[in-house]
Scaffold this motif. Structure first.
Motif, PDB file in Angstrom:
ATOM      1  N   GLU A  85      -2.136  17.065  -4.198  1.00 47.74           N
ATOM      2  CA  GLU A  85      -1.938  17.438  -2.799  1.00 47.74           C
ATOM      3  C   GLU A  85      -1.525  16.261  -1.914  1.00 47.74           C
ATOM      4  N   THR A  86      -1.815  15.047  -2.347  1.00 49.62           N
ATOM      5  CA  THR A  86      -1.461  13.870  -1.548  1.00 49.62           C
ATOM      6  C   THR A  86      -0.178  13.196  -2.021  1.00 49.62           C
ATOM      7  N   ALA A  87       0.505  13.765  -2.981  1.00 51.00           N
ATOM      8  CA  ALA A  87       1.701  13.127  -3.554  1.00 51.00           C
ATOM      9  C   ALA A  87       2.748  12.808  -2.486  1.00 51.00           C
ATOM     10  N   ASP A  88       2.984  13.717  -1.543  1.00 52.47           N
ATOM     11  CA  ASP A  88       3.982  13.485  -0.494  1.00 52.47           C
ATOM     12  C   ASP A  88       3.543  12.343   0.421  1.00 52.47           C
ATOM     13  N   ILE A  89       2.269  12.322   0.789  1.00 51.27           N
ATOM     14  CA  ILE A  89       1.752  11.254   1.651  1.00 51.27           C
ATOM     15  C   ILE A  89       1.872   9.912   0.943  1.00 51.27           C
ATOM     16  N   VAL A  90       1.492   9.880  -0.339  1.00 47.45           N
ATOM     17  CA  VAL A  90       1.557   8.640  -1.108  1.00 47.45           C
ATOM     18  C   VAL A  90       2.990   8.138  -1.182  1.00 47.45           C
ATOM     19  N   ALA A  91       3.937   9.037  -1.404  1.00 49.75           N
ATOM     20  CA  ALA A  91       5.345   8.634  -1.487  1.00 49.75           C
ATOM     21  C   ALA A  91       5.846   8.087  -0.158  1.00 49.75           C
ATOM     22  N   ARG A  92       5.546   8.773   0.937  1.00 46.85           N
ATOM     23  CA  ARG A  92       6.027   8.333   2.250  1.00 46.85           C
ATOM     24  C   ARG A  92       5.398   7.022   2.690  1.00 46.85           C
ATOM     25  N   LEU A  93       4.069   6.919   2.534  1.00 42.82           N
ATOM     26  CA  LEU A  93       3.380   5.719   2.976  1.00 42.82           C
ATOM     27  C   LEU A  93       3.554   4.557   2.002  1.00 42.82           C
ATOM     28  N   GLY A  94       3.866   4.867   0.754  1.00 43.68           N
ATOM     29  CA  GLY A  94       4.052   3.832  -0.258  1.00 43.68           C
ATOM     30  C   GLY A  94       5.203   2.886   0.050  1.00 43.68           C
ATOM     31  N   GLU A  95       6.111   3.300   0.917  1.00 42.35           N
ATOM     32  CA  GLU A  95       7.234   2.445   1.297  1.00 42.35           C
ATOM     33  C   GLU A  95       6.807   1.287   2.184  1.00 42.35           C
ATOM     34  N   VAL A  96       5.684   1.443   2.916  1.00 41.38           N
ATOM     35  CA  VAL A  96       5.265   0.403   3.868  1.00 41.38           C
ATOM     36  C   VAL A  96       3.833  -0.082   3.645  1.00 41.38           C
ATOM     37  N   ALA A  97       3.108   0.551   2.719  1.00 40.61           N
ATOM     38  CA  ALA A  97       1.689   0.230   2.584  1.00 40.61           C
ATOM     39  C   ALA A  97       1.227   0.302   1.140  1.00 40.61           C
ATOM     40  N   GLU A  98       0.086  -0.341   0.889  1.00 36.47           N
ATOM     41  CA  GLU A  98      -0.623  -0.150  -0.362  1.00 36.47           C
ATOM     42  C   GLU A  98      -1.465   1.109  -0.148  1.00 36.47           C
ATOM     43  N   VAL A  99      -1.246   2.135  -0.972  1.00 31.39           N
ATOM     44  CA  VAL A  99      -1.861   3.438  -0.740  1.00 31.39           C
ATOM     45  C   VAL A  99      -2.995   3.698  -1.727  1.00 31.39           C
ATOM     46  N   PHE A 100      -4.115   4.194  -1.182  1.00 35.44           N
ATOM     47  CA  PHE A 100      -5.269   4.584  -1.989  1.00 35.44           C
ATOM     48  C   PHE A 100      -5.520   6.064  -1.766  1.00 35.44           C
TER      49      PHE A 100
END
Length: 171
Positions: free
Chosen positions: A109-124
């Motif tokens: 369910e968080t795959a889209d958020i991880v992809a979008r935020l992964g461009e500018v942040a380290e995502v957990f």
């Protein structure tokens, strides 16, 4: 001549009535504005912090160093998160320190958020009660904060306006 005088008197009376109604409307709008401001102040005082407030010390973390970081918490089922995520991404591109994003929920369910935020942040990917949520006192979404180098919260809130304004800087 008497018709003209009567017309002028009628127009004068209508103008005075219009002026009195306008003053009444203005007074009523001021009262409503004050009532709305009082309601907002009471509501903001009653709302608990969505995460640790400015000046609070971040809790202990063993795997992640949040010192000097911009941190954002987002959930896939949260409409305000969808509205604020582009603002967070834009802010993160101008932020000169480390950027950490937390996507709340399961991996799918968080795959889209991880992809979008992964461009500018380290995502957990975490849930409420997991280490980053606990250390930063995150209880809702979206939540954003800037953590000082000493591990003390500099600014936090649920809107990007809670964070200090940044001047453009190259990353």
């Amino acid at each position: 001549m008497s018709v003209l005088t009567a017309a002028v008197v009628v127009v004068g009376i209508l103008c005075v009535l219009d002026l009195l109604l306008s003053f009444g409307i203005i007074r009523r709008l001021r009262e409503q504005n004050e009532a709305l401001r009082d309601l907002r102040e009471k509501q903001s005082a009653a709302e608990p912090d969505i995460m640790l407030p400015a000046g609070a010390q971040v809790g202990a973390l063993s795997d992640v160093d949040v010192s000097g970081a911009l941190v954002g918490f987002f959930s896939p089922n949260c409409e305000p998160c969808k509205e604020r995520m582009p603002q967070f991404i834009e802010y993160a591109t101008r932020y000169s320190g480390k950027v950490i994003a937390v996507a709340a929920g399961g991996a799918e369910e968080t795959a889209d958020i991880v992809a979008r935020l992964g461009e500018v942040a380290e995502v957990f990917v975490e849930d409420i009660g997991d280490p980053l949520h606990t250390a930063l006192g995150a209880t809702g979404y979206p939540a954003v904060a800037i953590i000082g180098d000493d591990g003390v919260v500099v600014a936090s809130g649920w809107e990007m306006s809670a964070l200090p304004t940044l001047v453009p800087a190259a990353r």
